[in-house]
Each structure stands twice: as structure tokens, then as C-alpha cells.
Design a protein around this motif. Structure first.
Motif, PDB file in Angstrom:
ATOM      1  N   THR A 307       0.829  -1.209   0.000  1.00  0.00           N
ATOM      2  CA  THR A 307       0.000   0.000   0.000  1.00  0.00           C
ATOM      3  C   THR A 307       0.861   1.255   0.000  1.00  0.00           C
ATOM      4  OG1 THR A 307      -1.771  -1.160   1.174  1.00  0.00           O
ATOM      5  CG2 THR A 307      -1.799   1.233   1.247  1.00  0.00           C
ATOM      6  N   ALA A 308       1.936   1.244   0.808  1.00  0.00           N
ATOM      7  CA  ALA A 308       2.827   2.402   0.872  1.00  0.00           C
ATOM      8  C   ALA A 308       3.477   2.659  -0.478  1.00  0.00           C
ATOM      9  CB  ALA A 308       3.893   2.185   1.944  1.00  0.00           C
ATOM     10  N   ALA A 309       3.887   1.587  -1.173  1.00  0.00           N
ATOM     11  CA  ALA A 309       4.520   1.739  -2.483  1.00  0.00           C
ATOM     12  C   ALA A 309       3.525   2.277  -3.510  1.00  0.00           C
ATOM     13  CB  ALA A 309       5.097   0.404  -2.947  1.00  0.00           C
ATOM     14  N   LEU A 310       2.306   1.733  -3.516  1.00  0.00           N
ATOM     15  CA  LEU A 310       1.284   2.207  -4.457  1.00  0.00           C
ATOM     16  C   LEU A 310       0.897   3.651  -4.147  1.00  0.00           C
ATOM     17  CD1 LEU A 310      -1.012  -0.960  -4.665  1.00  0.00           C
ATOM     18  CD2 LEU A 310       0.646  -0.151  -6.361  1.00  0.00           C
ATOM     19  N   SER A 311       0.853   3.994  -2.864  1.00  0.00           N
ATOM     20  CA  SER A 311       0.552   5.367  -2.472  1.00  0.00           C
ATOM     21  C   SER A 311       1.613   6.324  -2.996  1.00  0.00           C
ATOM     22  CB  SER A 311       0.473   5.461  -0.943  1.00  0.00           C
ATOM     23  OG  SER A 311       0.360   6.802  -0.526  1.00  0.00           O
ATOM     24  N   ALA A 312       2.878   5.933  -2.845  1.00  0.00           N
ATOM     25  CA  ALA A 312       3.971   6.785  -3.321  1.00  0.00           C
ATOM     26  C   ALA A 312       3.894   6.977  -4.824  1.00  0.00           C
ATOM     27  CB  ALA A 312       5.314   6.181  -2.927  1.00  0.00           C
ATOM     28  N   CYS A 313       3.587   5.898  -5.552  1.00  0.00           N
ATOM     29  CA  CYS A 313       3.503   6.002  -7.008  1.00  0.00           C
ATOM     30  C   CYS A 313       2.282   6.818  -7.436  1.00  0.00           C
ATOM     31  CB  CYS A 313       3.452   4.610  -7.620  1.00  0.00           C
ATOM     32  SG  CYS A 313       3.727   4.601  -9.405  1.00  0.00           S
ATOM     33  N   ASN A 314       1.173   6.626  -6.762  1.00  0.00           N
ATOM     34  CA  ASN A 314      -0.031   7.390  -7.051  1.00  0.00           C
ATOM     35  C   ASN A 314       0.224   8.886  -6.857  1.00  0.00           C
ATOM     36  OD1 ASN A 314      -2.874   7.519  -7.682  1.00  0.00           O
ATOM     37  ND2 ASN A 314      -3.279   7.915  -5.524  1.00  0.00           N
ATOM     38  N   SER A 315       0.858   9.227  -5.745  1.00  0.00           N
ATOM     39  CA  SER A 315       1.207  10.625  -5.486  1.00  0.00           C
ATOM     40  C   SER A 315       2.236  11.132  -6.481  1.00  0.00           C
ATOM     41  CB  SER A 315       1.760  10.773  -4.064  1.00  0.00           C
ATOM     42  OG  SER A 315       0.782  10.429  -3.117  1.00  0.00           O
ATOM     43  N   GLY A 316       3.148  10.234  -6.884  1.00  0.00           N
ATOM     44  CA  GLY A 316       4.177  10.627  -7.838  1.00  0.00           C
ATOM     45  C   GLY A 316       3.616  11.003  -9.187  1.00  0.00           C
ATOM     46  N   ILE A 317       2.656  10.222  -9.683  1.00  0.00           N
ATOM     47  CA  ILE A 317       2.016  10.550 -10.957  1.00  0.00           C
ATOM     48  C   ILE A 317       1.321  11.901 -10.864  1.00  0.00           C
ATOM     49  CG2 ILE A 317       0.194   9.865 -12.570  1.00  0.00           C
ATOM     50  CD1 ILE A 317       0.837   6.955 -11.887  1.00  0.00           C
TER      51      ILE A 317
END
Length: 470
Positions: A307-317
Motif C-alpha cells: 500500500t505504501a509503495a502504491l501510495s507513493a507512485c499514485n502521489s508521484g504521478i
């Protein structure tokens, strides 16, 4: 016009420059959780294990000191955003107060920071998914995750905010659960940890700084980097329903979030189990959950870190696309990237940023240890540059306020300008510490190359184009 008259002028209640064209789809609930999620990542869930093994209980002091600096930076950003909310955030403020070159470097560096970070995070997500489906290639699950997040960012900003809300909720629940369980162990003595758990572990097992003060300070770069991303709430100004109110609330509650989710969590971890019993490279959360006897602890934490990794990528986009579109609006990126979809989303900027991230998946899978050790170091150095530019821009803003050239605002950074210089000195100290470590020194070399490349591009293309227009 005198300074007193300027201060009495009403501020514009608009929230972003009208030419940005964004739709206000992010509510207070979503921005508050984005602010929480931005301060919680894999650095806490897994990286803290390495820090505990290296410096012992003094890691708590490192996080507290770095957290104070981060709070000062965010208060400086909050005052700038109250003065002029914009989706370009710190890049626009750097351009306004430090000149077009500073805005250009800050914007492209922050874009590169998130693109590089997402390349690594989405590949890490592929590895986490492989925990349940080991037969599926990592590149396939990573690419699938990236496509899903791309779709979410293209549907609406509200869907993006909702995804980020739930991603942050998972992380918060995991930390709160660990704190509650840890306090229960310390208070009631249940589980196999009950007979040995004690707050005395914070100082009894070799002292608070068992390897000395300098070794503890050497951990500061890693601690500072764990906070990277907390500033991304500044990029929501163009799409927040009431940015001046919601961003102020998000920034003012930052000390509470740091106290609970970092200081509180680490204090509990180091109390229920001696720092000498934590294994580097293993999540301290997993170790505590296993010792307490929670079934499937490893699987639970794998889900949390996914979840933390997907959150970081979601915020990154989200962050990368808004930043590169802001550059395009200022003539510092291709005009095609400045377009908006019918839903008022920066579709070309989102697609461009995601495609670059996708290309990085292949590189990361082929050479995870070499290529990305250096490319992700750009992310760390760009973060330090961004924070420094926020502080310098705030100094310039305050000097114009004192000169009566700009109106003052109600949300002011405490102790400025002294606190600006304290925070800048702290960031400079982190850079000095980076030069002493073979693990972080290459990052400074990569940043120097990146900065030189941006300087050349600006001098050859951007500055010449601006001169032709004038």
C-alpha cells in the motif's frame, strides 16, 4: 504606498491562477489524509529497521530533530501558499522570488525526483505482489499496477484523492495498531514480550546513543529522506476546494503526525523489544507482530508496505504531472504538455510522466542494484534542493513584505527569518554528512551532473526562447 496600507489590503480569495484551469475536486478529508500519507512510507515500515540496528534508541532523537526542521519548512511553504496558492507550488514561488532559473531547476528537479522514485516504488510493488503470486513476473505486476494508477489519475482528481485517502488509511491503521499493541504489552505484560518489555530499553542497553553521538548524526540523511514527500500537499493548491483553509490545517497538524507516527511508533518499538534484537533488512513492525503472536504478521505487513509503495507512485504521478504542466505554462517544457482534458485533468502531462516511469520498470528489473542506486539519488538531492528553495523563497517574500511591496498574510512562519537560517543550516549539515558516506556520496555526483545539464538546457534553449519572445 506604505507597509501599513499594504497589510490592510484584502487578500484575493481565489485559490489558484485562473489560467491553470483545474477543477476543485479535493476535499479537506482527502487532503488531510494525503498530508498524513506523505509523511509515512516504506522508510518507516522497513528502513527504520536498518536505522535501529545502526544507531539504537538515538534514532528517535534523529527523527525528532529532522521533524522540527520539516515543520519549519512546511510553515514557510504554508505562508507562501497563503500568499499565492498555485499547483506549481514551490517551483512557482522560486520563479517569483528567486528568478526564472531557480524556478526552472526546481520544477524539473522535482519532476525527476518523483519519476525516479516511482520507477523504484512501482517495481517494489511488483516484488510485494510476488509474495502471493511468485509465478507472475515482477515486471508484469509492476506494469499492471502502473496502468491502474494511470487510469485513476485520468478519470478524475476526486478518484485520485479517494485512492490516496484509503492508501493513507491502511498505513495509519497499521501504525496505530502497533502502538496500541505495544502499549498493551508494556502495561499488561501479555505475549512472549511481556516479561522483558520496558521503557528502560531506551537507555539501558548500551545507552541512548550506544555507538556515540557522531554515528547517530550520520544517520540523519536517511532520516531526512524518510520525510521526503511531505511537501506534496503544496501541489494540491490548484485543485483543493478551499486551499488556504485545508492546507493550513494540514501543515499545522504536521507536528502531531510526526509525534505519533514516527516518534511514538519508534518509542514503542524500542521499548517492547531491545534495539539489539532487531535485524537489519527486516521490518521492525513484522518482528514485533511475530513476537506478540499475531497470525500472518508477515503477510499483513507485506500488504501495508505494498500500500505504501502504491501510495507513493499514485502521489508521484499526480505531483510529476502537475509540476511538468506548470513548467509548460511558463514556456519551460513543450507546449503540448500544457493541455487539459475535458475533465480538467493534465492528460498529456500525466501520460508523459507515466510513460517515463514505465520505461524505468524495465531498467529496474534488468539492473536494480546499479542503475537505480544512482537515479533514485537524484530524488534525494532534489528533495533537499526543493526544501532549500522553499526557505529561500520565503526569505525573499518576507523581505518584500517588509519593504511594503507585498501584503502580509495571517498564516506566518514562526521565528522567521532566524528559523529560516536554522533550517537551511540543518539542510547544509545533511549535505556535509552525505559527503562522508560512500553510500550517499554518489548521489551528490549524480545531482551535480543533473544540475549542470539543466543549466546548459536553460542557457541554450529556455533563456534564448524568452529573449526571442521579448
Amino acid at each position: 504606498m506604505t507597509s501599513a496600507r499594504v497589510e490592510q489590503q484584502p487578500l484575493d480569495t481565489g485559490s489558484a491562477a485562473p489560467e491553470e484551469g483545474y477543477r476543485r475536486g479535493l476535499g479537506s478529508r482527502q487532503i488531510q489524509m494525503m498530508a498524513i500519507g506523505g509523511a509515512i512510507g516504506t522508510g518507516l515500515f522497513y528502513g527504520s529497521g536498518e536505522g535501529i540496528a545502526t544507531v539504537g534508541p538515538s534514532l528517535v532523537a534523529c527523527y525528532a530533530a529532522a521533524g522540527l526542521v520539516i515543520f519549519l519548512i512546511m510553515r514557510a511553504l504554508g505562508e507562501l501558499l497563503t500568499h499565492r496558492p498555485t499547483s506549481g507550488s514551490f517551483a512557482d514561488h522560486a520563479r517569483e522570488f528567486c528568478g526564472p532559473f531557480a524556478g526552472f531547476v526546481t520544477g524539473w528537479s522535482y519532476w525527476a525526483a518523483w519519476v525516479a522514485s516511482c520507477m523504484a516504488e512501482v517495481t517494489a510493488a511488483g516484488h510485494y505482489i510476488a509474495y502471493w503470486w511468485p509465478a507472475v513476473p515482477v515486471w508484469a505486476t509492476a506494469a499492471t499496477a502502473l496502468v491502474v494508477l494511470l487510469a485513476a489519475n485520468l478519470v478524475s482528481v476526486t478518484l485520485f484523492g479517494e485512492l490516496e485517502f484509503w492508501f493513507a488509511t491502511v498505513k495509519v491503521v497499521a501504525i496505530v495498531a502497533m502502538i496500541v499493541i505495544g502499549v498493551g504489552v508494556l502495561t499488561f505484560g501479555f505475549s512472549s514480550l511481556g516479561h522483558s518489555a520496558s521503557v528502560q530499553h531506551l537507555w539501558a542497553d548500551g545507552g541512548f546513543a550506544p555507538h556515540g553521538a557522531w554515528t547517530s548524526m550520520a544517520a540523519l540523511p536517511g532520516v531526512v529522506f524518510a520525510y521526503l514527500g511531505v511537501e506534496l500537499v503544496g501541489l494540491t493548491a490548484g485543485e483543493a476546494e478551499n486551499p488556504r483553509k485545508t492546507l493550513r490545517q494540514a501543515i499545522n497538524t504536521l507536528p502531531v503526525r510526526i509525534a505519533v507516527f514516527y516518534i511514538g511508533a519508534l518509542t514503542v518499538l524500542l521499548s517492547v523489544l531491545s534495539w539489539t534484537r532487531y535485524t537489519p533488512g527486516v521490518s521492525p513492525f513484522v518482528q514485533v507482530f511475530v513476537q506478540v503472536g499475531i497470525p500472518g504478521a508477515a503477510g499483513i505487513m507485506n500488504f501495508v508496505v505494498l500500500t505504501a509503495a502504491l501510495s507513493a507512485c499514485n502521489s508521484g504521478i499526480y505531483s510529476a504531472s502537475r509540476m511538468v504542466r506548470g513548467l509548460a505554462l511558463n514556456g519551460e517544457a513543450p507546449k503540448a504538455v500544457a493541455g487539459l482534458s475535458g475533465r480538467h485533468l493534465p492528460l498529456p502531462a500525466v501520460v508523459l510522466s507515466t510513460l517515463v516511469m514505465g520505461a524505468g520498470i524495465a531498467v529496474n528489473v534488468v539492473s536494480p542494484d546499479k542503475a537505480f542506486v544512482y537515479i533514485t539519488s537524484v530524488s534525494a538531492c532534489a528533495g533537499l534542493w526543493t526544501w532549500a528553495m522553499i526557505l529561500v523563497s520565503h526569505l525573499r517574500y518576507r523581505s518584500r513584505v517588509r519593504a511594503g511591496l507585498l501584503p502580509t498574510v495571517g498564516f506566518r512562519m514562526p521565528g522567521a527569518p532566524v528559523t529560516n537560517w536554522i533550517a537551511l543550516a540543518a539542510l547544509a549539515f545533511v549535505v556535509v554528512l552525505m559527503t562522508t558516506s560512500p553510500d550517499t556520496r554518489p548521489g551528490l555526483y549524480v545531482w551535480a551532473v543533473w544540475f549542470t545539464a539543466l543549466t546548459i538546457v536553460y542557457g541554450v534553449a529556455i533563456k534564448r526562447r524568452a529573449q526571442q519572445r521579448s
